[in-house]
Enzyme design. Structure first.
Site, mmCIF file in Angstrom:
data_model
loop_
_atom_site.group_PDB
_atom_site.id
_atom_site.type_symbol
_atom_site.label_atom_id
_atom_site.label_comp_id
_atom_site.label_asym_id
_atom_site.label_seq_id
_atom_site.Cartn_x
_atom_site.Cartn_y
_atom_site.Cartn_z
ATOM 1 N N GLY A 12 5.667 -5.074 -22.028
ATOM 2 C CA GLY A 12 7.211 -5.595 -21.517
ATOM 3 C C GLY A 12 7.819 -4.313 -21.118
ATOM 4 N N SER A 23 13.179 0.104 -11.448
ATOM 5 C CA SER A 23 12.676 1.631 -11.536
ATOM 6 C C SER A 23 13.804 2.263 -12.552
ATOM 7 C CB SER A 23 12.889 1.992 -10.065
ATOM 8 O OG SER A 23 12.116 1.552 -9.196
ATOM 9 N N GLN A 63 -7.001 -7.447 11.281
ATOM 10 C CA GLN A 63 -7.019 -7.158 12.768
ATOM 11 C C GLN A 63 -8.286 -7.237 13.394
ATOM 12 O OE1 GLN A 63 -4.048 -6.881 14.039
ATOM 13 N NE2 GLN A 63 -4.419 -6.643 16.203
ATOM 14 N N GLY A 75 -7.806 -13.837 14.873
ATOM 15 C CA GLY A 75 -7.449 -14.873 14.476
ATOM 16 C C GLY A 75 -8.089 -15.538 13.073
ATOM 17 N N GLU A 127 3.759 -0.753 -11.533
ATOM 18 C CA GLU A 127 3.622 0.450 -12.399
ATOM 19 C C GLU A 127 4.236 1.637 -11.483
ATOM 20 O OE1 GLU A 127 0.148 0.975 -14.815
ATOM 21 O OE2 GLU A 127 -0.392 -0.994 -14.672
ATOM 22 N N THR A 151 7.110 2.121 -8.084
ATOM 23 C CA THR A 151 6.781 1.903 -6.473
ATOM 24 C C THR A 151 6.243 3.146 -5.884
ATOM 25 O OG1 THR A 151 9.184 2.621 -6.153
ATOM 26 C CG2 THR A 151 8.932 0.223 -6.463
ATOM 27 N N GLU A 164 8.060 4.767 -3.687
ATOM 28 C CA GLU A 164 9.089 5.608 -3.530
ATOM 29 C C GLU A 164 9.247 6.472 -5.257
ATOM 30 O OE1 GLU A 164 9.061 2.980 -0.496
ATOM 31 O OE2 GLU A 164 9.164 2.545 -2.696
#
Length: 390
Positions: free
Chosen positions: A133, A141, A345, A349, A372, A374, A376
């Site tokens: 945790g 972040s 793709q 469908g 764990e 992002t 960014e």
């Protein structure tokens, strides 16, 4: 991959141990996981019994030395195991990764000998399922701004607050938790603690209803005047955040491996379908529009694998992997999203239905760009390291 570089010592051949692990995981997955994938996904079932079986195979204590009941393997075997599990069901790969690299890995890296002897054998056998945790509702972040506190009262620590987006928060038997023991924002103002299920004031909270990875349990951890012995601290007071960042360095290799497996599963399905599906009197694999998609997917996957195994190589050697792990995690996760998108793709469908596997890979894979750290945040880590070097 069959190239060897004498200059770097990198060997791209799979070792006999890796091959053994891969074969074992494939056999196990086909027998115990594949028949249940959609049942677990739709019911959001966390199949604890599967992880007990994986414990018997040694896959819940991959890094744990044999003296503590583990397999004593390195990161090559670990990446292989997580990849092969995720190739069938990324949810299972995610839970195995979280258990091994976060909870178990934290105790292995920073626990006392007494703590290791007490917890590692039970974690390695999956008698205990592990949770870890760090994240909170207001601090994703920005982990340094956490609100959960631990205050020393006599010979006990008293924890108050909550953690969210925690893997195994409800079903876990033991958790490693980072709590604030100093001022907010102080990187030396947080400490790590081991807390067992059943401790008064410690409970699992609301379970998240997720887009994907639905067979991997994600929920809150709640601390309400939770009292634990002073000896349950991991390492020194104030070292928790620093420890967590080191644990995440290895954890990012886990997410890279998770990404590889998910992308492999999607690519396997897309190639198979493209050879079976006919349009205009011939398989769609014969059309350049489809063939080029598959070529791009396979190339991106190969590049992701190379980055991941480079990080694993450095980790095995005990070298710093902050940069390599962030690069592997960033590229592999983003490439996996693209690969799964293209797989849908190619299916057209049918890719939008639950009758075919790429729909689930598409939902599951997005977690890889978030968990764990992002994408960014990986770019922040990479760029900061580059600025230090130059």
């Amino acid at each position: 991959m069959d190239l060897t570089s004498a200059e770097t010592g990198l060997n791209f051949d799979k070792s006999e141990t890796q091959k053994m692990v891969a074969d074992m995981v494939r056999d196990f997955s086909e027998q115990h996981i594949r028949p249940n994938i959609m049942k677990w996904d739709e019911a959001q079932t966390f199949p604890v019994e599967i992880f007990k079986k994986l414990g018997e195979l040694g896959l819940m204590g991959v890094f744990v030395p044999e003296q503590y009941g583990g397999s004593g393997f390195g990161y090559y075997e670990y990446v292989t195991a997580v990849t092969e599990l995720s190739r069938v069901d990324p949810s299972i790969g995610l839970s195995v990764a979280a258990h091994n690299s976060l909870c178990t890995g934290h105790i292995l890296a920073f626990g006392t000998e007494e703590q290791k002897q007490k917890y590692l054998p039970k974690l390695a056998s999956a008698e205990f399922i592990g949770a870890w945790g760090l994240t909170e509702v207001g601090t994703g972040s920005d982990a340094g701004g956490m609100a959960t506190t631990a205050v020393l009262e006599g010979d006990e620590w008293v924890l108050n607050g909550s953690k969210n987006f925690i893997t195994h928060a409800i079903s876990g038997d033991v958790a490693v938790v980072i709590a604030r023991t100093g001022e907010k924002g102080d990187s030396h103002g947080m400490s790590a603690f081991i807390i067992e299920k059943g401790t008064p004031g410690f409970s699992g909270g609301r379970k998240e209803d997720k887009l994907g990875m639905r067979a991997s349990e994600t929920a809150e951890l709640i601390f309400d005047n939770c009292r634990i012995p002073a000896g349950n601290i991991l390492g020194k007071e104030g070292d928790g955040f620093i420890q967590a960042m080191k644990v995440l360095d290895g954890g990012r290799i886990s997410i890279a491996a998770l990404s590889l497996g998910t992308a492999h599963g999607a690519l396997d399905a897309a190639v198979k379908y493209s050879k079976e599906r006919e349009q205009f009197g011939k398989p769609i694999s014969s059309f350049q529009g489809i063939a080029f998609k598959i070529a791009d997917m396979a190339t991106e996957l190969e590049a992701a694998e190379l980055l991941t195994y480079k990080a694993a190589y450095l980790k095995n050697r005990g070298e710093k992997v902050t940069q390599a792990g962030a690069m592997a995690k960033l590229y592999s996760s983003e490439a996996a999203v693209r690969i799964c998108n293209e797989a849908v793709q190619i299916f057209g469908g049918y890719g939008f239905t639950k009758d075919f596997p790429v729909e689930k890979f598409y939902r599951d894979v997005k977690l890889c760009t978030i968990g764990e750290g992002t994408s960014e945040i990986q770019k922040v880590v990479i760029s900061k390291n580059l600025m230090k070097e130059n």
